[in-house]
Design a protein around this motif. Sequence first.
Motif, PDB file in Angstrom:
ATOM      1  N   ASN A   1       0.814  -1.218   0.000  1.00 50.58           N
ATOM      2  CA  ASN A   1       0.000   0.000   0.000  1.00 50.58           C
ATOM      3  C   ASN A   1       0.847   1.268   0.000  1.00 50.58           C
ATOM      4  N   HIS A   2       2.142   1.106   0.176  1.00 49.04           N
ATOM      5  CA  HIS A   2       3.049   2.252   0.176  1.00 49.04           C
ATOM      6  C   HIS A   2       3.644   2.428  -1.221  1.00 49.04           C
ATOM      7  N   ALA A   3       3.662   3.640  -1.709  1.00 46.90           N
ATOM      8  CA  ALA A   3       4.241   3.927  -3.025  1.00 46.90           C
ATOM      9  C   ALA A   3       5.765   3.960  -2.932  1.00 46.90           C
ATOM     10  N   HIS A   4       6.410   3.709  -4.068  1.00 46.17           N
ATOM     11  CA  HIS A   4       7.863   3.808  -4.152  1.00 46.17           C
ATOM     12  C   HIS A   4       8.200   4.964  -5.083  1.00 46.17           C
ATOM     13  N   PHE A   5       8.813   6.005  -4.537  1.00 41.60           N
ATOM     14  CA  PHE A   5       9.056   7.241  -5.273  1.00 41.60           C
ATOM     15  C   PHE A   5       9.759   6.972  -6.595  1.00 41.60           C
ATOM     16  N   GLU A   6      10.875   6.271  -6.545  1.00 41.17           N
ATOM     17  CA  GLU A   6      11.678   6.071  -7.745  1.00 41.17           C
ATOM     18  C   GLU A   6      10.884   5.372  -8.841  1.00 41.17           C
ATOM     19  N   ARG A   7      10.136   4.337  -8.474  1.00 43.28           N
ATOM     20  CA  ARG A   7       9.372   3.589  -9.476  1.00 43.28           C
ATOM     21  C   ARG A   7       8.184   4.396  -9.992  1.00 43.28           C
ATOM     22  N   ASP A   8       7.419   4.987  -9.082  1.00 42.83           N
ATOM     23  CA  ASP A   8       6.138   5.568  -9.462  1.00 42.83           C
ATOM     24  C   ASP A   8       6.270   6.969 -10.067  1.00 42.83           C
ATOM     25  N   VAL A   9       7.201   7.749  -9.566  1.00 47.40           N
ATOM     26  CA  VAL A   9       7.392   9.087 -10.145  1.00 47.40           C
ATOM     27  C   VAL A   9       8.031   8.992 -11.525  1.00 47.40           C
ATOM     28  N   TRP A  10       9.031   8.158 -11.658  1.00 44.49           N
ATOM     29  CA  TRP A  10       9.757   8.101 -12.932  1.00 44.49           C
ATOM     30  C   TRP A  10       8.848   7.671 -14.084  1.00 44.49           C
ATOM     31  N   SER A  11       7.791   6.907 -13.795  1.00 49.72           N
ATOM     32  CA  SER A  11       6.896   6.437 -14.854  1.00 49.72           C
ATOM     33  C   SER A  11       5.786   7.424 -15.180  1.00 49.72           C
ATOM     34  N   GLU A  12       5.765   8.570 -14.504  1.00 56.85           N
ATOM     35  CA  GLU A  12       4.703   9.552 -14.722  1.00 56.85           C
ATOM     36  C   GLU A  12       4.914  10.374 -15.995  1.00 56.85           C
ATOM     37  N   ASN A  13       3.847  11.026 -16.400  1.00 50.15           N
ATOM     38  CA  ASN A  13       3.871  11.936 -17.548  1.00 50.15           C
ATOM     39  C   ASN A  13       4.596  13.224 -17.167  1.00 50.15           C
ATOM     40  N   PRO A  14       5.578  13.672 -17.963  1.00 47.87           N
ATOM     41  CA  PRO A  14       6.280  14.924 -17.638  1.00 47.87           C
ATOM     42  C   PRO A  14       5.506  16.174 -18.017  1.00 47.87           C
ATOM     43  N   ALA A  15       4.396  16.036 -18.747  1.00 44.58           N
ATOM     44  CA  ALA A  15       3.567  17.214 -19.058  1.00 44.58           C
ATOM     45  C   ALA A  15       2.726  17.556 -17.840  1.00 44.58           C
ATOM     46  N   PHE A  16       2.485  18.849 -17.638  1.00 43.45           N
ATOM     47  CA  PHE A  16       1.755  19.281 -16.443  1.00 43.45           C
ATOM     48  C   PHE A  16       0.701  20.301 -16.851  1.00 43.45           C
ATOM     49  N   PRO A  17      -0.524  20.151 -16.357  1.00 43.09           N
ATOM     50  CA  PRO A  17      -1.592  21.077 -16.762  1.00 43.09           C
ATOM     51  C   PRO A  17      -1.394  22.459 -16.153  1.00 43.09           C
ATOM     52  N   PRO A  18      -1.956  23.503 -16.764  1.00 41.76           N
ATOM     53  CA  PRO A  18      -1.885  24.847 -16.181  1.00 41.76           C
ATOM     54  C   PRO A  18      -2.526  24.866 -14.798  1.00 41.76           C
ATOM     55  N   VAL A  19      -2.025  25.709 -13.922  1.00 43.87           N
ATOM     56  CA  VAL A  19      -2.529  25.757 -12.550  1.00 43.87           C
ATOM     57  C   VAL A  19      -3.624  26.820 -12.411  1.00 43.87           C
ATOM     58  N   ARG A  20      -4.397  26.680 -11.337  1.00 45.78           N
ATOM     59  CA  ARG A  20      -5.495  27.610 -11.078  1.00 45.78           C
ATOM     60  C   ARG A  20      -5.419  28.121  -9.644  1.00 45.78           C
ATOM     61  N   PHE A  21      -4.319  28.754  -9.318  1.00 42.42           N
ATOM     62  CA  PHE A  21      -4.181  29.408  -8.017  1.00 42.42           C
ATOM     63  C   PHE A  21      -3.196  30.556  -8.179  1.00 42.42           C
ATOM     64  N   ASP A  22      -3.200  31.464  -7.196  1.00 43.75           N
ATOM     65  CA  ASP A  22      -2.356  32.652  -7.305  1.00 43.75           C
ATOM     66  C   ASP A  22      -1.316  32.677  -6.192  1.00 43.75           C
ATOM     67  N   GLY A  23      -0.591  33.773  -6.119  1.00 45.60           N
ATOM     68  CA  GLY A  23       0.517  33.879  -5.182  1.00 45.60           C
ATOM     69  C   GLY A  23       0.116  33.911  -3.725  1.00 45.60           C
ATOM     70  N   ASP A  24      -1.168  34.120  -3.431  1.00 47.10           N
ATOM     71  CA  ASP A  24      -1.634  34.131  -2.051  1.00 47.10           C
ATOM     72  C   ASP A  24      -1.891  32.734  -1.501  1.00 47.10           C
ATOM     73  N   THR A  25      -1.677  31.715  -2.311  1.00 46.70           N
ATOM     74  CA  THR A  25      -1.890  30.333  -1.887  1.00 46.70           C
ATOM     75  C   THR A  25      -0.734  29.873  -1.000  1.00 46.70           C
ATOM     76  N   PRO A  26      -1.009  29.297   0.180  1.00 44.25           N
ATOM     77  CA  PRO A  26       0.078  28.793   1.024  1.00 44.25           C
ATOM     78  C   PRO A  26       0.865  27.695   0.324  1.00 44.25           C
TER      79      PRO A  26
ATOM     80  N   SER B   1       3.150  26.302  13.292  1.00 40.61           N
ATOM     81  CA  SER B   1       2.427  27.511  13.702  1.00 40.61           C
ATOM     82  C   SER B   1       2.243  28.549  12.607  1.00 40.61           C
ATOM     83  N   ASP B   2       2.924  28.418  11.482  1.00 39.30           N
ATOM     84  CA  ASP B   2       2.889  29.464  10.459  1.00 39.30           C
ATOM     85  C   ASP B   2       2.659  28.877   9.073  1.00 39.30           C
ATOM     86  N   ALA B   3       2.196  29.743   8.172  1.00 32.72           N
ATOM     87  CA  ALA B   3       2.018  29.374   6.764  1.00 32.72           C
ATOM     88  C   ALA B   3       2.609  30.475   5.906  1.00 32.72           C
ATOM     89  N   TYR B   4       3.303  30.085   4.842  1.00 31.26           N
ATOM     90  CA  TYR B   4       3.969  31.027   3.949  1.00 31.26           C
ATOM     91  C   TYR B   4       3.467  30.799   2.534  1.00 31.26           C
TER      92      TYR B   4
END
Length: 231
Positions: A117-142, A148-151
């Motif tokens: 049930n645990h993912a393996h970073f090297e196996r699972d990330v490397w097989s992913e699509n390198p294309a990434f969709p446009p994002v829908r958030f702005d600079g005020d997003t944490p 205690s803090d959020a930036y």
Amino acid sequence: METLYDLVNDLPESAELRAPPREYNRRELRQTAFKTGNFLSHRGVHKGATVAVADDDAPEAVLAFLGATLLGGRVRFGATGEVDARAYVAPTRTLSDVSLPAGGQYVGYGDRPDDPNHAHFERDVWSENPAFPPVRFDGDTPALVTESDAYTHAHLLAAARTVEYDADDVVAVRAPLAEPGTVVAGVVAPLLAGAAILLPSDDATGTVAVTTDDDAPEDRTVSPSKVSERL
């Protein structure tokens, strides 16, 4: 440039991530960050979700930070015990250091996890699509949180612009990523400047160190606590 997505999407040509013997040039770093974001999205990370990441000097920790923030997620470095997060990314041997709520996703790197049930970073990330969709958030997003803090993305980018690097610099990260100033000075600021991020081995040195240690081998140093004061 308003978000870390803008930064990763338009990285300077000279930007690098070095973790000897591994190296990621600009293209490899950008594509792997996008792959990490896509992988985390499949694991339920979305805008506002928290990803806990081990405070570890490994490229997977940096990539997890970039991948999560590309989605509008919030990263918390170095948490242990019970953590209210959607996912935890850490060396496989330390996955038990954190307990997530029901449905939380554990992602180990290094050794392949015994738990199916645990993912393996090297196996699972490397097989992913390198294309990434446009994002829908702005600079005020944490983007980065502590207990205690959020930036926000805007906070991190503004503070990073106050750190004076150039494209010839190799920035050795010798301080904990749990300190927000380390993330700014050791990750965001080098990428902005087109410098190289160095996660140093025992014999690797840079031109400047992000450190609290007066005995760092680099001639120039940046104090993460002083950078944190600018956030």
